[in-house]
Design a protein around this motif. Sequence first.
Motif, mmCIF file in Angstrom:
data_model
loop_
_atom_site.group_PDB
_atom_site.id
_atom_site.type_symbol
_atom_site.label_atom_id
_atom_site.label_comp_id
_atom_site.label_asym_id
_atom_site.label_seq_id
_atom_site.Cartn_x
_atom_site.Cartn_y
_atom_site.Cartn_z
ATOM 1 N N GLU A 32 23.600 -125.053 57.697
ATOM 2 C CA GLU A 32 22.837 -126.194 58.207
ATOM 3 C C GLU A 32 22.540 -125.994 59.688
ATOM 4 O O GLU A 32 23.134 -125.148 60.341
ATOM 5 C CB GLU A 32 23.634 -127.481 57.981
ATOM 6 N N ILE A 33 21.642 -126.792 60.196
ATOM 7 C CA ILE A 33 21.254 -126.690 61.600
ATOM 8 C C ILE A 33 22.466 -126.875 62.517
ATOM 9 O O ILE A 33 22.573 -126.236 63.559
ATOM 10 C CB ILE A 33 20.107 -127.675 61.955
ATOM 11 N N LYS A 34 23.429 -127.719 62.113
ATOM 12 C CA LYS A 34 24.617 -127.951 62.943
ATOM 13 C C LYS A 34 25.432 -126.667 63.113
ATOM 14 O O LYS A 34 26.041 -126.452 64.150
ATOM 15 C CB LYS A 34 25.495 -129.065 62.375
ATOM 16 N N HIS A 35 25.419 -125.797 62.098
ATOM 17 C CA HIS A 35 26.136 -124.525 62.208
ATOM 18 C C HIS A 35 25.465 -123.623 63.247
ATOM 19 O O HIS A 35 26.133 -122.992 64.066
ATOM 20 C CB HIS A 35 26.209 -123.817 60.853
ATOM 21 N N ALA A 36 24.136 -123.571 63.208
ATOM 22 C CA ALA A 36 23.399 -122.763 64.185
ATOM 23 C C ALA A 36 23.605 -123.310 65.595
ATOM 24 O O ALA A 36 23.816 -122.545 66.532
ATOM 25 C CB ALA A 36 21.923 -122.724 63.827
ATOM 26 N N VAL A 37 23.583 -124.627 65.743
ATOM 27 C CA VAL A 37 23.772 -125.242 67.057
ATOM 28 C C VAL A 37 25.163 -124.906 67.595
ATOM 29 O O VAL A 37 25.328 -124.575 68.777
ATOM 30 C CB VAL A 37 23.548 -126.773 66.981
ATOM 31 N N THR A 38 26.178 -124.965 66.734
ATOM 32 C CA THR A 38 27.540 -124.631 67.143
ATOM 33 C C THR A 38 27.631 -123.180 67.601
ATOM 34 O O THR A 38 28.219 -122.877 68.644
ATOM 35 C CB THR A 38 28.534 -124.887 65.993
ATOM 36 N N VAL A 39 27.040 -122.267 66.833
ATOM 37 C CA VAL A 39 27.072 -120.839 67.175
ATOM 38 C C VAL A 39 26.351 -120.596 68.499
ATOM 39 O O VAL A 39 26.846 -119.864 69.361
ATOM 40 C CB VAL A 39 26.458 -119.980 66.045
ATOM 41 N N ILE A 40 25.212 -121.212 68.677
ATOM 42 C CA ILE A 40 24.453 -121.044 69.916
ATOM 43 C C ILE A 40 25.288 -121.508 71.115
ATOM 44 O O ILE A 40 25.359 -120.839 72.138
ATOM 45 C CB ILE A 40 23.108 -121.809 69.834
ATOM 46 N N GLN A 42 28.666 -121.771 71.229
ATOM 47 C CA GLN A 42 29.860 -120.944 71.377
ATOM 48 C C GLN A 42 29.573 -119.635 72.096
ATOM 49 O O GLN A 42 30.414 -119.121 72.820
ATOM 50 C CB GLN A 42 30.465 -120.628 70.002
ATOM 51 N N HIS A 43 28.410 -119.086 71.867
ATOM 52 C CA HIS A 43 28.085 -117.780 72.427
ATOM 53 C C HIS A 43 27.233 -117.871 73.688
ATOM 54 O O HIS A 43 26.773 -116.850 74.207
ATOM 55 C CB HIS A 43 27.406 -116.909 71.368
ATOM 56 N N GLY A 44 27.014 -119.069 74.180
ATOM 57 C CA GLY A 44 26.273 -119.233 75.426
ATOM 58 C C GLY A 44 24.854 -118.703 75.359
ATOM 59 O O GLY A 44 24.336 -118.169 76.341
ATOM 60 N N ILE A 45 24.227 -118.848 74.207
ATOM 61 C CA ILE A 45 22.867 -118.338 74.030
ATOM 62 C C ILE A 45 21.898 -119.342 74.641
ATOM 63 O O ILE A 45 21.832 -120.495 74.227
ATOM 64 C CB ILE A 45 22.571 -118.111 72.529
ATOM 65 N N SER A 46 21.166 -118.892 75.642
ATOM 66 C CA SER A 46 20.266 -119.822 76.334
ATOM 67 C C SER A 46 18.817 -119.680 75.869
ATOM 68 O O SER A 46 18.016 -120.573 76.113
ATOM 69 C CB SER A 46 20.350 -119.597 77.844
ATOM 70 N N HIS A 47 18.485 -118.576 75.214
ATOM 71 C CA HIS A 47 17.112 -118.387 74.747
ATOM 72 C C HIS A 47 17.132 -118.218 73.232
ATOM 73 O O HIS A 47 17.708 -117.269 72.706
ATOM 74 C CB HIS A 47 16.466 -117.158 75.385
#
Length: 106
Positions: A32-40, A42-47
């Motif tokens: 789900e989108i919440k999983h992607a948001v969490t991963v982003i 956690q890994h400090g992905i800004s782009h």
Amino acid sequence: VLTSSIMLRRRRHEVLASLPSLQLIELPLEVEIKHAVTVIGQHGISHVGAAWEGVATAWERAGLCKAEASLEVLQEKLAACGKEQAAVVFVRHHRVREAVETLLAT
């Protein structure tokens, strides 16, 4: 994921007779989108666009999101395993393995 003991590797022909029958279980996961948001986060992905900053491939992005989505299922399956049983989780990327280990350690 080995979390609390030592793993000794032996050759298949040395242990084949003592192994239980192989059980392959494929578990469909809904990312789900919440999983992607969490991963982003956690890994400090800004782009986040066609490619995620610091994440090499779409396979790795999917794996990281699946690791997050699989937490409850893995915890349930591992809790059902007795001390005499083992569970093996296959992953493609080191970062995904590390994510699974981190999630299970919490």
